[in-house]
Design a protein around this motif. Sequence first.
Motif, PDB file in Angstrom:
ATOM      1  N   PRO A 176      34.265  37.059  75.007  1.00  0.00           N
ATOM      2  CA  PRO A 176      33.932  36.362  73.752  1.00  0.00           C
ATOM      3  C   PRO A 176      32.594  35.672  73.366  1.00  0.00           C
ATOM      4  O   PRO A 176      32.264  35.484  72.183  1.00  0.00           O
ATOM      5  N   THR A 177      32.067  35.350  74.342  1.00  0.00           N
ATOM      6  CA  THR A 177      30.631  34.378  74.448  1.00  0.00           C
ATOM      7  C   THR A 177      29.640  35.219  74.674  1.00  0.00           C
ATOM      8  O   THR A 177      28.295  34.724  74.572  1.00  0.00           O
ATOM      9  N   ALA A 178      29.717  36.626  75.027  1.00  0.00           N
ATOM     10  CA  ALA A 178      28.709  37.305  75.648  1.00  0.00           C
ATOM     11  C   ALA A 178      27.381  37.608  74.729  1.00  0.00           C
ATOM     12  O   ALA A 178      26.228  37.466  75.040  1.00  0.00           O
ATOM     13  N   SER A 179      27.394  37.636  73.220  1.00  0.00           N
ATOM     14  CA  SER A 179      26.648  37.581  72.535  1.00  0.00           C
ATOM     15  C   SER A 179      26.071  36.328  71.917  1.00  0.00           C
ATOM     16  O   SER A 179      25.410  36.399  70.784  1.00  0.00           O
ATOM     17  N   THR A 184      26.290  27.773  71.348  1.00  0.00           N
ATOM     18  CA  THR A 184      27.214  28.465  70.532  1.00  0.00           C
ATOM     19  C   THR A 184      28.395  28.721  71.449  1.00  0.00           C
ATOM     20  O   THR A 184      29.693  28.735  70.814  1.00  0.00           O
ATOM     21  N   GLY A 185      28.319  29.424  72.352  1.00  0.00           N
ATOM     22  CA  GLY A 185      29.351  29.994  73.399  1.00  0.00           C
ATOM     23  C   GLY A 185      30.378  28.784  73.749  1.00  0.00           C
ATOM     24  O   GLY A 185      31.251  28.873  73.827  1.00  0.00           O
ATOM     25  N   ARG A 186      29.655  27.755  74.234  1.00  0.00           N
ATOM     26  CA  ARG A 186      30.603  26.553  74.523  1.00  0.00           C
ATOM     27  C   ARG A 186      31.532  26.113  73.377  1.00  0.00           C
ATOM     28  O   ARG A 186      32.439  25.867  73.426  1.00  0.00           O
ATOM     29  N   ARG A 211      30.888  29.830  82.993  1.00  0.00           N
ATOM     30  CA  ARG A 211      31.293  28.538  82.326  1.00  0.00           C
ATOM     31  C   ARG A 211      32.537  28.710  81.860  1.00  0.00           C
ATOM     32  O   ARG A 211      33.154  27.596  81.528  1.00  0.00           O
ATOM     33  N   VAL A 212      33.065  29.645  81.724  1.00  0.00           N
ATOM     34  CA  VAL A 212      34.339  29.845  80.955  1.00  0.00           C
ATOM     35  C   VAL A 212      35.600  29.317  81.964  1.00  0.00           C
ATOM     36  O   VAL A 212      36.451  28.701  81.470  1.00  0.00           O
TER      37      VAL A 212
END
Length: 247
Positions: A176-179, A184-186, A211-212
């Motif tokens: 879900p954070t790859a792009s 923003t991913g955090r 980091r997930v």
Amino acid sequence: MTTHSRTIALEGRGLTKVFGAGELAVTALHPTDIAVHEGEVLVIMGPSGSGKTTLLSMLGLVLSPSGGEVRLGGDNVTHASADALALIRRQRLGFVFQQFNLLPSLSALENAAVPLLLAGVPRRERLARAADALALVGVSARASHRPRLLSGGQQQRVAIARALVAGAPVLLCDEPTASLDGETGRGILAALRELADRERRAVVIVTHDDRVRAIADRFVHVVDGRVTSDDGSIHHVSSTHSEVQHD
Ligand SMILES: Nc1ncnc2c1ncn2[C@@H]1O[C@H](COP(=O)(O)OP(=O)(O)OP(=O)(O)O)[C@@H](O)[C@H]1O
């Protein structure tokens, strides 16, 4: 992390996948027991080609297992008909992907409401529920915007709102954070953590992103189709695996 009940939301028992047959057979996933509880975040990591997507696809009822079973809220749904599986996916599972897959001509609110449209929920109710879902993930202020006017993080929040709008107790997230950039991913990870804590949703995240782990209640690693726990032990499989079917 909060204390959560130990009610299992989604479970794979002896889940196995073999692609092909005979000499060409590839065991993408060896028999695996895996479970995620209500209010829990389970993170699945592993190198490319290790079997993560295969595992998530079987848990998400989009790929039929060669052996073992999938239980959702205690129900064995492995052998449900294609129509029944489609309904179960729509009502009881939410999917979040690396690509947000929003419909460009619809507003954020309308995008979040799409699953309710498919379920035949009247317009007024579906927009009210979509507004609640957008609020849960912190994008209410962008409700009337089309996707192209939203940042990547906002688009992913709308996609998460769409995944949870129908009340699915389980969210299945593939990278879900790859792009998204780091910060923003955090933010997206914090939103998923909060959904588990406040809403008791069970969240499964497949990722390469180390980091997930920071938001995980539990973490497993997949290597060469075998799932290991955080301590490196191979998951014990208790059930017997009688019939292994080959695709
Ligand atoms: N439809 C298929 N037919 C044959 N083999 C497949 C098929 N799908 C996956 N595989 C094989 O199964 C194994 C696991 O693949 P899978 O896509 O689950 O890995 P992954 O860990 O999700 O990889 P990635 O991180 O690159 O997405 C790989 O060896 C892959 O080549």
